[in-house]
Design a protein around this motif. Structure first.
Motif, PDB file in Angstrom:
ATOM      1  N   HIS A 137       0.837  -1.196   0.000  1.00  0.00           N
ATOM      2  CA  HIS A 137       0.000   0.000   0.000  1.00  0.00           C
ATOM      3  C   HIS A 137       0.871   1.245   0.000  1.00  0.00           C
ATOM      4  O   HIS A 137       1.966   1.241   0.534  1.00  0.00           O
ATOM      5  CB  HIS A 137      -0.914   0.038   1.231  1.00  0.00           C
ATOM      6  CG  HIS A 137      -1.962  -1.015   1.200  1.00  0.00           C
ATOM      7  ND1 HIS A 137      -1.823  -2.190   1.880  1.00  0.00           N
ATOM      8  CD2 HIS A 137      -3.147  -1.077   0.549  1.00  0.00           C
ATOM      9  CE1 HIS A 137      -2.887  -2.949   1.670  1.00  0.00           C
ATOM     10  NE2 HIS A 137      -3.707  -2.295   0.863  1.00  0.00           N
ATOM     11  N   ASP A 138       0.347   2.309  -0.582  1.00  0.00           N
ATOM     12  CA  ASP A 138       1.046   3.586  -0.586  1.00  0.00           C
ATOM     13  C   ASP A 138       0.659   4.330   0.678  1.00  0.00           C
ATOM     14  O   ASP A 138      -0.428   4.861   0.780  1.00  0.00           O
ATOM     15  CB  ASP A 138       0.644   4.381  -1.838  1.00  0.00           C
ATOM     16  CG  ASP A 138       1.420   5.676  -1.965  1.00  0.00           C
ATOM     17  OD1 ASP A 138       2.470   5.789  -1.305  1.00  0.00           O
ATOM     18  OD2 ASP A 138       0.969   6.558  -2.706  1.00  0.00           O
ATOM     19  N   HIS A 139       1.546   4.354   1.658  1.00  0.00           N
ATOM     20  CA  HIS A 139       1.256   5.009   2.925  1.00  0.00           C
ATOM     21  C   HIS A 139       1.455   6.509   2.800  1.00  0.00           C
ATOM     22  O   HIS A 139       2.287   6.980   2.051  1.00  0.00           O
ATOM     23  CB  HIS A 139       2.155   4.456   4.038  1.00  0.00           C
ATOM     24  CG  HIS A 139       1.873   3.029   4.334  1.00  0.00           C
ATOM     25  ND1 HIS A 139       0.791   2.620   5.047  1.00  0.00           N
ATOM     26  CD2 HIS A 139       2.545   1.904   3.980  1.00  0.00           C
ATOM     27  CE1 HIS A 139       0.797   1.305   5.144  1.00  0.00           C
ATOM     28  NE2 HIS A 139       1.842   0.846   4.507  1.00  0.00           N
ATOM     29  N   GLU A 140       0.691   7.269   3.601  1.00  0.00           N
ATOM     30  CA  GLU A 140       0.781   8.725   3.605  1.00  0.00           C
ATOM     31  C   GLU A 140       2.165   9.198   4.018  1.00  0.00           C
ATOM     32  O   GLU A 140       2.698  10.136   3.481  1.00  0.00           O
ATOM     33  CB  GLU A 140      -0.189   9.302   4.648  1.00  0.00           C
ATOM     34  CG  GLU A 140      -1.591   9.467   4.180  1.00  0.00           C
ATOM     35  CD  GLU A 140      -2.444  10.049   5.288  1.00  0.00           C
ATOM     36  OE1 GLU A 140      -1.952  10.897   6.062  1.00  0.00           O
ATOM     37  OE2 GLU A 140      -3.600   9.649   5.372  1.00  0.00           O
ATOM     38  N   HIS A 141       2.730   8.560   5.039  1.00  0.00           N
ATOM     39  CA  HIS A 141       3.930   9.085   5.682  1.00  0.00           C
ATOM     40  C   HIS A 141       5.198   8.516   5.053  1.00  0.00           C
ATOM     41  O   HIS A 141       5.377   7.323   4.964  1.00  0.00           O
ATOM     42  CB  HIS A 141       3.892   8.742   7.172  1.00  0.00           C
ATOM     43  CG  HIS A 141       5.061   9.281   7.916  1.00  0.00           C
ATOM     44  ND1 HIS A 141       5.232  10.613   8.172  1.00  0.00           N
ATOM     45  CD2 HIS A 141       6.142   8.665   8.438  1.00  0.00           C
ATOM     46  CE1 HIS A 141       6.348  10.782   8.831  1.00  0.00           C
ATOM     47  NE2 HIS A 141       6.925   9.628   9.006  1.00  0.00           N
ATOM     48  N   GLU A 142       6.071   9.407   4.606  1.00  0.00           N
ATOM     49  CA  GLU A 142       7.401   9.002   4.183  1.00  0.00           C
ATOM     50  C   GLU A 142       8.373   9.513   5.225  1.00  0.00           C
ATOM     51  O   GLU A 142       8.146  10.543   5.840  1.00  0.00           O
ATOM     52  CB  GLU A 142       7.755   9.635   2.833  1.00  0.00           C
ATOM     53  CG  GLU A 142       6.993   9.072   1.669  1.00  0.00           C
ATOM     54  CD  GLU A 142       7.439   9.718   0.361  1.00  0.00           C
ATOM     55  OE1 GLU A 142       8.310  10.604   0.394  1.00  0.00           O
ATOM     56  OE2 GLU A 142       6.906   9.322  -0.660  1.00  0.00           O
ATOM     57  N   GLU A 143       9.459   8.796   5.420  1.00  0.00           N
ATOM     58  CA  GLU A 143      10.466   9.237   6.374  1.00  0.00           C
ATOM     59  C   GLU A 143      11.485  10.087   5.624  1.00  0.00           C
ATOM     60  O   GLU A 143      12.159   9.615   4.726  1.00  0.00           O
ATOM     61  CB  GLU A 143      11.145   8.029   7.008  1.00  0.00           C
ATOM     62  CG  GLU A 143      12.138   8.412   8.069  1.00  0.00           C
ATOM     63  CD  GLU A 143      12.752   7.195   8.734  1.00  0.00           C
ATOM     64  OE1 GLU A 143      13.622   6.561   8.107  1.00  0.00           O
ATOM     65  OE2 GLU A 143      12.360   6.895   9.861  1.00  0.00           O
ATOM     66  N   PHE A 144      11.570  11.366   5.985  1.00  0.00           N
ATOM     67  CA  PHE A 144      12.551  12.249   5.376  1.00  0.00           C
ATOM     68  C   PHE A 144      13.763  12.315   6.282  1.00  0.00           C
ATOM     69  O   PHE A 144      13.669  12.724   7.430  1.00  0.00           O
ATOM     70  CB  PHE A 144      11.955  13.646   5.161  1.00  0.00           C
ATOM     71  CG  PHE A 144      10.922  13.678   4.073  1.00  0.00           C
ATOM     72  CD1 PHE A 144      11.300  13.841   2.754  1.00  0.00           C
ATOM     73  CD2 PHE A 144       9.583  13.503   4.366  1.00  0.00           C
ATOM     74  CE1 PHE A 144      10.357  13.853   1.743  1.00  0.00           C
ATOM     75  CE2 PHE A 144       8.632  13.511   3.365  1.00  0.00           C
ATOM     76  CZ  PHE A 144       9.018  13.684   2.046  1.00  0.00           C
TER      77      PHE A 144
END
Length: 118
Positions: free
Chosen positions: A33-40
């Motif tokens: 799934h494409d999650h909202e949160h990416e870790e920057f």
């Protein structure tokens, strides 16, 4: 979110206009799934000249300016830092907050944000 102390100046290298490396990683869980949160993840240089990986945890606005809360990737319980974010030549650049009045406004806004989340 745990209650962290935030110090202006923090562990950033302290150079105005210093363009920090903006690497970001996708912390996928493997579910497809494409999650909202990416870790920057950003690499900053501390006062000892060592590179420290910082994770952008949150951004918030104060007086039409954007600020970022960063925590150490390897030590999320350590004190976080808040830096001002500005777009220059289509890149995001991070700045230390050196003006005391600006810092007080940012600290107050961050504390209000924490209170709303609590």
């Amino acid at each position: 979110m745990s209650d962290h102390k935030h110090e202006h100046g923090g562990e950033c290298c302290g150079k105005h206009g210093h363009n920090h490396e903006h690497g970001h990683e996708h912390g996928g869980c493997g579910c497809g799934h494409d999650h909202e949160h990416e870790e920057f993840v950003l690499t900053l240089t501390n006062e000892q000249g060592e590179d420290v990986e910082m994770v952008l945890v949150e951004t918030f606005d104060v007086a039409d300016k954007l600020y970022a809360l960063l925590l150490e990737r390897e030590n999320p319980e350590a004190d976080g830092i808040i830096l001002r974010m500005e777009e220059e030549d289509e890149e995001m650049v991070l700045y230390n907050i050196e003006d005391e009045a600006e810092w007080k406004a940012v600290e107050e806004a961050y504390n209000e944000l924490l209170a709303k989340q609590g």
